[in-house]
Design a protein around this motif. Structure first.
Motif, PDB file in Angstrom:
ATOM      1  N   MET A   1       4.475   0.576  -0.286  1.00  0.00           N
ATOM      2  CA  MET A   1       3.358   0.490  -1.172  1.00  0.00           C
ATOM      3  C   MET A   1       3.299   1.783  -1.972  1.00  0.00           C
ATOM      4  N   ALA A   2       3.127   1.651  -3.262  1.00  0.00           N
ATOM      5  CA  ALA A   2       2.989   2.820  -4.128  1.00  0.00           C
ATOM      6  C   ALA A   2       1.516   2.992  -4.488  1.00  0.00           C
ATOM      7  N   VAL A   3       1.017   4.208  -4.312  1.00  0.00           N
ATOM      8  CA  VAL A   3      -0.366   4.535  -4.668  1.00  0.00           C
ATOM      9  C   VAL A   3      -0.281   5.451  -5.886  1.00  0.00           C
ATOM     10  N   ILE A   4      -1.042   5.111  -6.930  1.00  0.00           N
ATOM     11  CA  ILE A   4      -0.895   5.853  -8.183  1.00  0.00           C
ATOM     12  C   ILE A   4      -2.257   6.074  -8.842  1.00  0.00           C
ATOM     13  N   CYS A   5      -2.403   7.207  -9.498  1.00  0.00           N
ATOM     14  CA  CYS A   5      -3.578   7.506 -10.330  1.00  0.00           C
ATOM     15  C   CYS A   5      -3.017   8.039 -11.652  1.00  0.00           C
ATOM     16  N   ASP A   6      -3.827   8.680 -12.440  1.00  0.00           N
ATOM     17  CA  ASP A   6      -3.333   9.152 -13.736  1.00  0.00           C
ATOM     18  C   ASP A   6      -2.427  10.366 -13.614  1.00  0.00           C
ATOM     19  N   GLY A   7      -2.791  11.318 -12.756  1.00  0.00           N
ATOM     20  CA  GLY A   7      -2.014  12.554 -12.680  1.00  0.00           C
ATOM     21  C   GLY A   7      -1.262  12.779 -11.376  1.00  0.00           C
ATOM     22  N   GLY A   8      -1.519  11.961 -10.360  1.00  0.00           N
ATOM     23  CA  GLY A   8      -0.802  12.080  -9.101  1.00  0.00           C
ATOM     24  C   GLY A   8      -1.523  12.820  -8.001  1.00  0.00           C
ATOM     25  N   SER A  12      -3.072  11.031  -3.745  1.00  0.00           N
ATOM     26  CA  SER A  12      -2.522  11.588  -2.509  1.00  0.00           C
ATOM     27  C   SER A  12      -3.463  11.388  -1.324  1.00  0.00           C
ATOM     28  N   VAL A  13      -4.773  11.378  -1.563  1.00  0.00           N
ATOM     29  CA  VAL A  13      -5.733  11.199  -0.474  1.00  0.00           C
ATOM     30  C   VAL A  13      -5.657   9.781   0.105  1.00  0.00           C
ATOM     31  N   PRO A  14      -5.787   8.722  -0.708  1.00  0.00           N
ATOM     32  CA  PRO A  14      -5.680   7.386  -0.114  1.00  0.00           C
ATOM     33  C   PRO A  14      -4.291   7.108   0.475  1.00  0.00           C
ATOM     34  N   ALA A  15      -3.253   7.663  -0.109  1.00  0.00           N
ATOM     35  CA  ALA A  15      -1.913   7.476   0.459  1.00  0.00           C
ATOM     36  C   ALA A  15      -1.849   8.081   1.855  1.00  0.00           C
ATOM     37  N   SER A  16      -2.426   9.255   2.027  1.00  0.00           N
ATOM     38  CA  SER A  16      -2.461   9.910   3.327  1.00  0.00           C
ATOM     39  C   SER A  16      -3.282   9.103   4.333  1.00  0.00           C
TER      40      SER A  16
END
Length: 54
Positions: A1-8, A12-16
């Protein structure tokens, strides 16, 4: 699953959290959508009611 926002950074928080709760193969897309677009990768947008695609 790839988690993405505008700047990266924000993704990182929801991915963690997903990893911590047992999800495997979770990736934070470094650079976010901005990095994705700057790298020349294709993007698409879903059709939305009330919005013109032109």
């Amino acid at each position: 699953m790839a988690v993405i926002c505008d700047g990266g950074y924000r993704s990182s928080v929801p991915a963690s959290l997903l990893r911590r709760h047992g999800c495997r193969d979770v990736y934070n897309v470094l650079g976010g959508m901005s990095g994705w677009k700057n790298a020349g990768f294709e993007t698409t947008s879903p059709d939305r009611p009330g919005r013109s695609s032109t």
